[in-house]
Scaffold this motif. Structure first.
Motif, PDB file in Angstrom:
ATOM      1  N   ASN A  83      29.465 -14.168  47.236  1.00 30.73           N
ATOM      2  CA  ASN A  83      30.853 -14.119  47.719  1.00 30.73           C
ATOM      3  C   ASN A  83      31.841 -14.167  46.569  1.00 30.73           C
ATOM      4  N   TYR A  84      31.538 -14.964  45.556  1.00 32.56           N
ATOM      5  CA  TYR A  84      32.444 -15.106  44.413  1.00 32.56           C
ATOM      6  C   TYR A  84      32.545 -13.797  43.635  1.00 32.56           C
ATOM      7  N   VAL A  85      31.406 -13.169  43.337  1.00 35.27           N
ATOM      8  CA  VAL A  85      31.408 -11.915  42.576  1.00 35.27           C
ATOM      9  C   VAL A  85      32.110 -10.814  43.362  1.00 35.27           C
ATOM     10  N   LEU A  86      31.859 -10.730  44.652  1.00 34.11           N
ATOM     11  CA  LEU A  86      32.524  -9.724  45.479  1.00 34.11           C
ATOM     12  C   LEU A  86      34.037  -9.931  45.473  1.00 34.11           C
ATOM     13  N   GLN A  88      35.834 -11.451  43.124  1.00 29.54           N
ATOM     14  CA  GLN A  88      36.373 -11.192  41.790  1.00 29.54           C
ATOM     15  C   GLN A  88      36.562  -9.697  41.522  1.00 29.54           C
ATOM     16  N   HIS A  89      35.723  -8.854  42.116  1.00 28.52           N
ATOM     17  CA  HIS A  89      35.792  -7.416  41.890  1.00 28.52           C
ATOM     18  C   HIS A  89      36.442  -6.675  43.070  1.00 28.52           C
ATOM     19  N   ASN A  90      37.072  -7.445  43.951  1.00 27.04           N
ATOM     20  CA  ASN A  90      37.813  -6.876  45.077  1.00 27.04           C
ATOM     21  C   ASN A  90      36.948  -5.939  45.920  1.00 27.04           C
ATOM     22  N   LEU A  91      35.721  -6.351  46.182  1.00 24.11           N
ATOM     23  CA  LEU A  91      34.799  -5.578  47.014  1.00 24.11           C
ATOM     24  C   LEU A  91      34.792  -6.177  48.412  1.00 24.11           C
ATOM     25  N   GLN A  92      35.128  -5.372  49.400  1.00 20.40           N
ATOM     26  CA  GLN A  92      35.324  -5.895  50.753  1.00 20.40           C
ATOM     27  C   GLN A  92      34.326  -5.373  51.777  1.00 20.40           C
TER      28      GLN A  92
END
Length: 217
Positions: A83-86, A88-92
């Motif tokens: 969840n954190y990496v997603l 941080q990279h604005n992946l939804q």
């Protein structure tokens, strides 16, 4: 009787979860038939259900111990890093295996939408004869809605991510990194996380060759 017999045969402790609804149904049954049912038949499921709710509240109320694999089966991942990496990279918008999809969605507090996929190679032996570069992934509609897989559901994101794993899948429910690359080619970005978990990011145009990922609106 089926659940009890599975406990004796398979020795898997996770089957106990199938008994939890019994306590809730007992309360409903009492409410519909009172006072025909003895008061004890009402109090016991109420007390047990209260302990269950309290236990869930304690676990989910503390961010640091949010993930607890109480049955030690290893088929669900600790999604905090994912969840954190997603985020941080604005992946939804993305996909994952059955055991990774919904838990990641729920734990994201609404920031990510992750839908379950199945690898047809694992579900249908006839697909093993297909070329290696042909997409073999399709919606996993068990406990899902067809509307989750409409193209419009993913219209808000320029990139689509996949939660993948390296190595063999003991539960036949992961999206394996190698299988995904064989179907869609190399990802635009690949983030390596803990325990062989990864996030593969594809531009939307790379998904056009895999129409099976989407259902018609």
């Amino acid at each position: 009787m089926l659940d009890f017999s599975r406990i004796l045969v398979s020795k898997k402790s996770d089957i106990v979860r199938y008994f939890f609804p019994f306590f809730v149904y007992s309360i409903i049954l009492y409410a519909r038939n009172a006072p025909k049912i003895h008061t004890l038949a009402f109090l016991v499921p109420c007390i047990v259900s209260g302990f269950i709710v309290f236990g869930i509240w304690r676990v989910w109320g503390n961010q640091e111990i949010r993930f607890v694999d109480i049955f030690h089966l290893g088929h669900q991942i600790d999604t905090r890093e994912v969840n954190y990496v997603l985020l941080q990279h604005n992946l939804q918008y993305g996909y994952a295996g059955y055991w990774d999809a919904s838990v990641t969605t729920v734990n994201s507090a609404g920031h990510q939408t992750v839908r379950a996929l199945k690898n047809l190679k694992l579900f249908d032996e006839k697909h093993n004869e297909k070329p290696a570069n042909e997409c073999t992934f399709a919606p996993y509609l068990w406990l899902s809605k067809e509307s989750w897989y409409h193209r419009s559901e993913f219209s808000g994101g320029k990139s689509i991510f996949f939660i993948t794993h390296d190595g063999e899948d003991p539960n036949h429910a992961w999206i394996r990194h190698g299988d995904l690359v064989a179907s869609l080619g190399e990802p635009n970005q690949h983030y390596v996380l803990h325990d062989g978990v990864g996030i593969d990011v594809y531009s939307r145009d790379k998904l056009d060759g895999c129409n099976g990922l989407f259902l018609e609106d």
